[in-house]
Write a protein that holds these residues in place. Structure first.
Motif, PDB file in Angstrom:
ATOM      1  N   VAL A   1       0.594  -1.259   0.163  1.00  0.00           N
ATOM      2  CA  VAL A   1      -0.178   0.285   0.182  1.00  0.00           C
ATOM      3  C   VAL A   1       1.399   1.306  -0.134  1.00  0.00           C
ATOM      4  CG1 VAL A   1      -1.620   1.356   1.200  1.00  0.00           C
ATOM      5  CG2 VAL A   1      -1.883  -1.252   1.497  1.00  0.00           C
ATOM      6  N   TRP A   2       1.939   1.246   0.973  1.00  0.00           N
ATOM      7  CA  TRP A   2       2.976   2.707   1.174  1.00  0.00           C
ATOM      8  C   TRP A   2       3.057   2.491  -0.115  1.00  0.00           C
ATOM      9  CZ3 TRP A   2       4.614   5.887   3.867  1.00  0.00           C
ATOM     10  CH2 TRP A   2       5.687   7.179   3.666  1.00  0.00           C
ATOM     11  N   SER A   3       4.279   1.589  -1.223  1.00  0.00           N
ATOM     12  CA  SER A   3       5.051   1.613  -2.105  1.00  0.00           C
ATOM     13  C   SER A   3       4.354   2.142  -3.450  1.00  0.00           C
ATOM     14  CB  SER A   3       5.417   0.612  -2.271  1.00  0.00           C
ATOM     15  OG  SER A   3       6.696   0.113  -1.461  1.00  0.00           O
ATOM     16  N   GLU A   4       3.149   1.748  -3.512  1.00  0.00           N
ATOM     17  CA  GLU A   4       1.930   1.749  -4.562  1.00  0.00           C
ATOM     18  C   GLU A   4       2.371   3.363  -4.774  1.00  0.00           C
ATOM     19  OE1 GLU A   4      -0.982  -1.693  -5.725  1.00  0.00           O
ATOM     20  OE2 GLU A   4      -1.661  -0.376  -4.239  1.00  0.00           O
ATOM     21  N   GLN A   5       2.070   3.923  -3.488  1.00  0.00           N
ATOM     22  CA  GLN A   5       1.901   5.712  -3.382  1.00  0.00           C
ATOM     23  C   GLN A   5       3.138   6.454  -3.797  1.00  0.00           C
ATOM     24  OE1 GLN A   5      -2.078   6.543  -2.913  1.00  0.00           O
ATOM     25  NE2 GLN A   5      -0.836   8.150  -2.772  1.00  0.00           N
ATOM     26  N   VAL A   6       3.824   5.811  -3.556  1.00  0.00           N
ATOM     27  CA  VAL A   6       5.521   6.374  -3.666  1.00  0.00           C
ATOM     28  C   VAL A   6       5.421   6.083  -4.770  1.00  0.00           C
ATOM     29  CG1 VAL A   6       7.702   5.909  -3.578  1.00  0.00           C
ATOM     30  CG2 VAL A   6       6.409   5.511  -1.641  1.00  0.00           C
ATOM     31  N   LEU A   7       5.292   4.768  -5.607  1.00  0.00           N
ATOM     32  CA  LEU A   7       5.198   5.236  -7.526  1.00  0.00           C
ATOM     33  C   LEU A   7       4.778   5.783  -8.157  1.00  0.00           C
ATOM     34  CD1 LEU A   7       7.390   3.424  -9.095  1.00  0.00           C
ATOM     35  CD2 LEU A   7       7.788   3.089  -6.624  1.00  0.00           C
ATOM     36  N   LYS A   8       3.429   6.207  -7.682  1.00  0.00           N
ATOM     37  CA  LYS A   8       2.761   7.586  -8.214  1.00  0.00           C
ATOM     38  C   LYS A   8       3.215   8.496  -8.914  1.00  0.00           C
ATOM     39  CE  LYS A   8      -2.245   5.633  -6.572  1.00  0.00           C
ATOM     40  NZ  LYS A   8      -3.111   6.306  -6.210  1.00  0.00           N
ATOM     41  N   GLY A   9       4.422   9.180  -7.322  1.00  0.00           N
ATOM     42  CA  GLY A   9       5.209  10.097  -7.801  1.00  0.00           C
ATOM     43  C   GLY A   9       6.362   9.856  -9.087  1.00  0.00           C
ATOM     44  N   GLY A  10       6.966   8.658  -9.684  1.00  0.00           N
ATOM     45  CA  GLY A  10       7.364   8.196 -10.495  1.00  0.00           C
ATOM     46  C   GLY A  10       8.664   8.498 -10.067  1.00  0.00           C
ATOM     47  N   ARG A  11       9.421   8.654  -8.748  1.00  0.00           N
ATOM     48  CA  ARG A  11      10.717   9.154  -8.346  1.00  0.00           C
ATOM     49  C   ARG A  11      10.893   8.202  -6.704  1.00  0.00           C
ATOM     50  NH1 ARG A  11      13.570  13.980  -9.129  1.00  0.00           N
ATOM     51  NH2 ARG A  11      14.414  13.959  -6.924  1.00  0.00           N
ATOM     52  N   VAL A  12      12.242   7.199  -7.047  1.00  0.00           N
ATOM     53  CA  VAL A  12      12.356   6.445  -5.592  1.00  0.00           C
ATOM     54  C   VAL A  12      13.862   6.683  -6.013  1.00  0.00           C
ATOM     55  CG1 VAL A  12      12.399   4.404  -4.942  1.00  0.00           C
ATOM     56  CG2 VAL A  12      10.412   4.906  -6.545  1.00  0.00           C
ATOM     57  N   SER A  13      13.553   7.250  -4.371  1.00  0.00           N
ATOM     58  CA  SER A  13      16.059   7.492  -3.780  1.00  0.00           C
ATOM     59  C   SER A  13      16.453   6.255  -3.460  1.00  0.00           C
ATOM     60  CB  SER A  13      15.988   8.424  -2.987  1.00  0.00           C
ATOM     61  OG  SER A  13      15.081   8.599  -1.886  1.00  0.00           O
ATOM     62  N   ALA A  14      15.827   5.576  -2.853  1.00  0.00           N
ATOM     63  CA  ALA A  14      15.898   3.989  -1.921  1.00  0.00           C
ATOM     64  C   ALA A  14      14.813   3.006  -1.724  1.00  0.00           C
ATOM     65  CB  ALA A  14      16.246   4.055  -0.817  1.00  0.00           C
ATOM     66  N   VAL A  15      15.356   1.591  -1.423  1.00  0.00           N
ATOM     67  CA  VAL A  15      14.216   0.646  -1.766  1.00  0.00           C
ATOM     68  C   VAL A  15      14.900  -0.058  -0.037  1.00  0.00           C
ATOM     69  CG1 VAL A  15      12.812  -1.520  -2.246  1.00  0.00           C
ATOM     70  CG2 VAL A  15      14.517   0.386  -4.005  1.00  0.00           C
ATOM     71  N   ILE A  16      13.922   0.008   0.691  1.00  0.00           N
ATOM     72  CA  ILE A  16      14.184  -1.008   1.795  1.00  0.00           C
ATOM     73  C   ILE A  16      13.488  -2.364   1.749  1.00  0.00           C
ATOM     74  CG2 ILE A  16      13.332   0.505   3.682  1.00  0.00           C
ATOM     75  CD1 ILE A  16      16.139  -0.992   4.680  1.00  0.00           C
ATOM     76  N   LEU A  17      14.251  -3.204   1.820  1.00  0.00           N
ATOM     77  CA  LEU A  17      13.615  -4.775   1.599  1.00  0.00           C
ATOM     78  C   LEU A  17      13.714  -5.108   2.981  1.00  0.00           C
ATOM     79  CD1 LEU A  17      15.289  -3.954  -0.958  1.00  0.00           C
ATOM     80  CD2 LEU A  17      13.184  -5.327  -1.332  1.00  0.00           C
ATOM     81  N   ASN A  18      12.522  -5.682   3.565  1.00  0.00           N
ATOM     82  CA  ASN A  18      13.292  -7.662   4.903  1.00  0.00           C
ATOM     83  C   ASN A  18      12.569  -8.649   4.678  1.00  0.00           C
ATOM     84  OD1 ASN A  18      10.500  -5.881   6.289  1.00  0.00           O
ATOM     85  ND2 ASN A  18      10.392  -7.562   6.988  1.00  0.00           N
ATOM     86  N   SER A  19      13.409  -9.746   4.762  1.00  0.00           N
ATOM     87  CA  SER A  19      12.598 -10.542   5.146  1.00  0.00           C
ATOM     88  C   SER A  19      12.337 -11.125   6.105  1.00  0.00           C
ATOM     89  CB  SER A  19      13.536 -11.812   4.219  1.00  0.00           C
ATOM     90  OG  SER A  19      14.601 -12.016   5.475  1.00  0.00           O
ATOM     91  N   GLY A  20      11.594 -12.355   7.019  1.00  0.00           N
ATOM     92  CA  GLY A  20      11.443 -12.545   8.156  1.00  0.00           C
ATOM     93  C   GLY A  20       9.818 -12.076   8.763  1.00  0.00           C
ATOM     94  N   GLY A  21       9.450 -11.613   7.799  1.00  0.00           N
ATOM     95  CA  GLY A  21       8.173 -10.873   8.020  1.00  0.00           C
ATOM     96  C   GLY A  21       7.229  -9.792   7.055  1.00  0.00           C
ATOM     97  N   ALA A  22       6.222 -10.555   6.667  1.00  0.00           N
ATOM     98  CA  ALA A  22       5.219  -9.867   5.412  1.00  0.00           C
ATOM     99  C   ALA A  22       4.867  -9.020   6.223  1.00  0.00           C
ATOM    100  CB  ALA A  22       4.527 -10.896   4.899  1.00  0.00           C
ATOM    101  N   ASN A  23       4.128  -8.196   6.944  1.00  0.00           N
ATOM    102  CA  ASN A  23       3.934  -7.214   7.496  1.00  0.00           C
ATOM    103  C   ASN A  23       2.217  -6.434   7.037  1.00  0.00           C
ATOM    104  OD1 ASN A  23       2.620  -5.036   8.837  1.00  0.00           O
ATOM    105  ND2 ASN A  23       4.411  -3.782   7.737  1.00  0.00           N
ATOM    106  N   ALA A  24       1.722  -7.947   6.330  1.00  0.00           N
ATOM    107  CA  ALA A  24       0.338  -8.295   5.707  1.00  0.00           C
ATOM    108  C   ALA A  24      -0.532  -8.880   6.757  1.00  0.00           C
ATOM    109  CB  ALA A  24       0.720  -8.664   4.508  1.00  0.00           C
ATOM    110  N   CYS A  25      -1.647  -7.982   6.653  1.00  0.00           N
ATOM    111  CA  CYS A  25      -2.606  -7.982   8.278  1.00  0.00           C
ATOM    112  C   CYS A  25      -2.454  -7.346   8.957  1.00  0.00           C
ATOM    113  CB  CYS A  25      -3.009  -9.727   7.858  1.00  0.00           C
ATOM    114  SG  CYS A  25      -3.020 -10.401   5.756  1.00  0.00           S
ATOM    115  N   THR A  26      -2.265  -6.678   9.048  1.00  0.00           N
ATOM    116  CA  THR A  26      -1.174  -6.323  10.372  1.00  0.00           C
ATOM    117  C   THR A  26      -1.846  -5.048  10.814  1.00  0.00           C
ATOM    118  OG1 THR A  26       0.631  -5.008   8.953  1.00  0.00           O
ATOM    119  CG2 THR A  26       1.033  -7.478  10.402  1.00  0.00           C
ATOM    120  N   GLY A  27      -2.880  -4.170  10.498  1.00  0.00           N
ATOM    121  CA  GLY A  27      -3.779  -3.405  11.073  1.00  0.00           C
ATOM    122  C   GLY A  27      -2.901  -2.327  10.195  1.00  0.00           C
ATOM    123  N   PRO A  28      -3.975  -0.787  10.688  1.00  0.00           N
ATOM    124  CA  PRO A  28      -3.184   0.115  11.083  1.00  0.00           C
ATOM    125  C   PRO A  28      -1.939   0.218  11.512  1.00  0.00           C
ATOM    126  CG  PRO A  28      -4.926   0.527  12.123  1.00  0.00           C
ATOM    127  CD  PRO A  28      -4.783  -0.631  11.970  1.00  0.00           C
TER     128      PRO A  28
END
Lengths: 384, 384
Positions: free
Chosen positions: B53-80
């Motif tokens: 949800v976050w990154s879709e918003q970021v990409l709307k601007g067409g500019r990305v200066s950095a990407v941070i990626l983690n394994s070990g947890g999807a952070n999905a279905c974790t609410g607000p």
């Protein structure tokens, strides 16, 4: 019991030699009347076995005097010659049963796709089966239609003066548009074909059509309902429809309980859906999620996989309003973490998943089962 | 190699302690410019993880200066609160990298659904990752995004003066609308976001979107393409699109080759379809047939299961005109028995299924894999 629980029917089950292991493989069910009314529901797979093509034609007439069923070969994808084999089988039944017409003989087959049936064994088998017909032959007929089934499946409901009974085979390839299964239901109620058709379609829609073992739909699914009228009773249509539904539901549950390699029966109830179609779509998506089916096998209440499956559907819902219970513990609330997943007790064979879409008032139940190493083993060696 | 094959990028991969076993679990990719153009494609699952949800918003601007990626947890279905964690992670990246804005930092996560990320470990990890950024950090970044992957996956294509490189993670839950996978592609070509978007969507449509391991679609799928412009070269759009497609195809094949528990890679080519959509629908139906996938595992050329799968689709075809080859032996001709199935040699890892619909001139290739007891074992114990 079985197809001979109702009056006016005789049946037989024999070993004709279609199966190389010598097990029973040919069943004959005869309607002795006075009525010969019948209805049928068939696979929605567009690749249909020869006996399905044949029997669909027979059922258009609304009359069936006999059903011949074989295991040990599906007679599917066998071309024009396979269709000739089905035709010859029906002709043979009509010949050995006095006064019957091939156009009123339904045929059903189950087994491996793409192999011709050994007609040199099947046709003599028809003669022997006819010679063994009795009013107590229902159990033997049910045994003769087994393929990978570990048990034969029968059910019946008796009402005041009339009865609905039946037999089923099926243990895998269980999916919508019916499972890989052959079902013959019989009744001595005195009803015309149109009433049978109404009751049968209503019953299969919420029973056999909501069994989804492995998402695979067969080429041979056949469900027949035959009425002899031998009771002389014309039952209330509602009571009759309910009796047919009860027998179908009983048989459908037996199919899931005997699904290939399964160690868990999974009851998926989708509630508060905007429509029944939505509820069924979501239930099926959950039923077909291999990752979830593996998790259930491992007794792991991995509700994230339920949400992931719901998310692939077009049903009406808001992700942050979804609730999921596993064995009555609401492990997911409002699309996020709910009650402690360690509270979920998954030791028993039946696992209940409830998906609350919070989008309406409709609901549906889909039955499925887990995915196991035994399923893989059984199905990686089936045709070899 | 990997995301640092192209000029203008630095990367790092570290063990932040998100994974309990101490393996690397946090990757940082930084675009050092001069351009910061970017495009992204995300899961079509309606249940989306917070970082999606976050990154879709970021990409709307067409500019990305950095990407941070983690394994070990999807952070999905974790609410607000889960979304706040993603936001805080982007803010932390912007803070430790001089001159960056959180609104241009994409976030990607992978792992178990329904668990909050350990922010007390993740945020200090961001600082350490930033301190370890180098122009040779691509491999370490690729290693840090692994979950059940047995190997890390990288690819690159070098052209005259410019390069496209990338990394991917994914080993299961591989299905359309992208697999469960995170992919970061980088290029030093000097192109605006609109051109990146065109090339990326065209590439994913025929590569990642045609990988179907187990029919399960993830909540976290993310594919990003970042351009630094550091080469100063403005490539031909066609050559650029082809380079992106080549890298995506390479990574997609690596994903299938590493699918959980698989012993066979299955290449399903549907030919002579009336439309490309028909070809894809049929290919997917074959790819998802559990019974067939078990048969392939058992080296059983059970073409009846292919026909049964085709029959469940709405594609244009006549059942008696279907032809199926397994490893180039046409075991099914005109919907019936074809060449001797014993001629099919299935000893090798790659199995080729060709389905000829005899209905047109379109075609498509879907990659899948077999269903094995190892898949069941791996996925029945994943979250426990």
């Amino acid at each position: 019991m079985s197809v001979t629980a109702a009056k006016g029917f005789s049946a037989a089950g024999i070993a004709a030699g279609i199966k190389e292991n010598g097990n029973p493989d040919l069943a004959l069910v005869v309607n002795n009347g006075p009525r010969l009314a019948a209805a049928g529901v068939f696979t929605s797979n567009r690749v249909k076995a020869a006996p399905v093509v044949w029997s669909e034609q027979v059922l258009k007439g609304g009359r069936v005097s006999a059903v011949i069923l074989n295991s040990g070969g599906a007679n599917a994808c066998t071309g024009p010659l396979g269709f000739q084999d089905t035709h010859a089988t029906a002709e043979k039944v009509a010949e050995v049963l006095d006064g019957h017409s091939a156009g009123e003989v339904a045929v059903a087959s189950t087994g491996l796709i793409g192999l011709r049936l050994p007609m040199d064994k099947l046709l003599p088998g028809v003669e022997r089966a006819a010679a063994e017909l009795t009013e107590h032959g229902g159990e033997k007929a049910a045994i003769a239609i087994k393929t990978t089934d570990s048990i034969h499946k029968t059910a019946q409901v008796g009402q005041e003066g009339w009865t609905v009974g039946g037999m089923a085979k099926g243990a895998g390839m269980l999916a919508p548009g019916l499972a890989t299964m052959l079902v013959v239901l019989t009744t001595d109620a005195d009803l015309p074909a149109a009433d049978l058709d109404t009751a049968l379609r209503a019953a299969t829609r919420t029973t056999f059509d909501r069994v989804d073992s492995d998402g695979c739909m067969s080429t041979n699914d056949t469900v027949l309902l035959l009425a002899s009228g031998a009771s002389g009773v014309v039952p209330d249509r509602g009571a009759f429809a309910e009796a047919v539904r009860t027998v179908c539901d009983d048989l459908a549950r037996q199919l899931i309980g005997d699904a290939e390699g399964a160690s868990k029966d999974i009851r998926i109830e989708v509630v508060n859906a905007a429509s029944e179609d939505d509820a069924v779509e979501v239930g099926r998506s959950i039923a077909r999620n291999n990752l979830l089916k593996c998790a259930i096998h491992g007794e792991d209440p991995n509700w994230g996989r339920v949400l992931s499956a719901i998310g692939t559907t077009s049903a009406a819902f808001e992700p942050d309003q979804l609730n999921v219970a596993i064995n009555d513990v609401w492990v997911c609330k409002n699309g996020s973490v709910g009650e402690d997943r360690d509270l979920v007790d998954m030791r028993f064979r039946e696992v209940r998943i409830t998906a609350d879409l919070a989008a309406g008032t409709e609901s549906a139940v889909i039955w499925s089962n887990d995915l196991t190493a035994d399923y893989v083993h059984e199905n990686s060696a089936y045709s070899s």
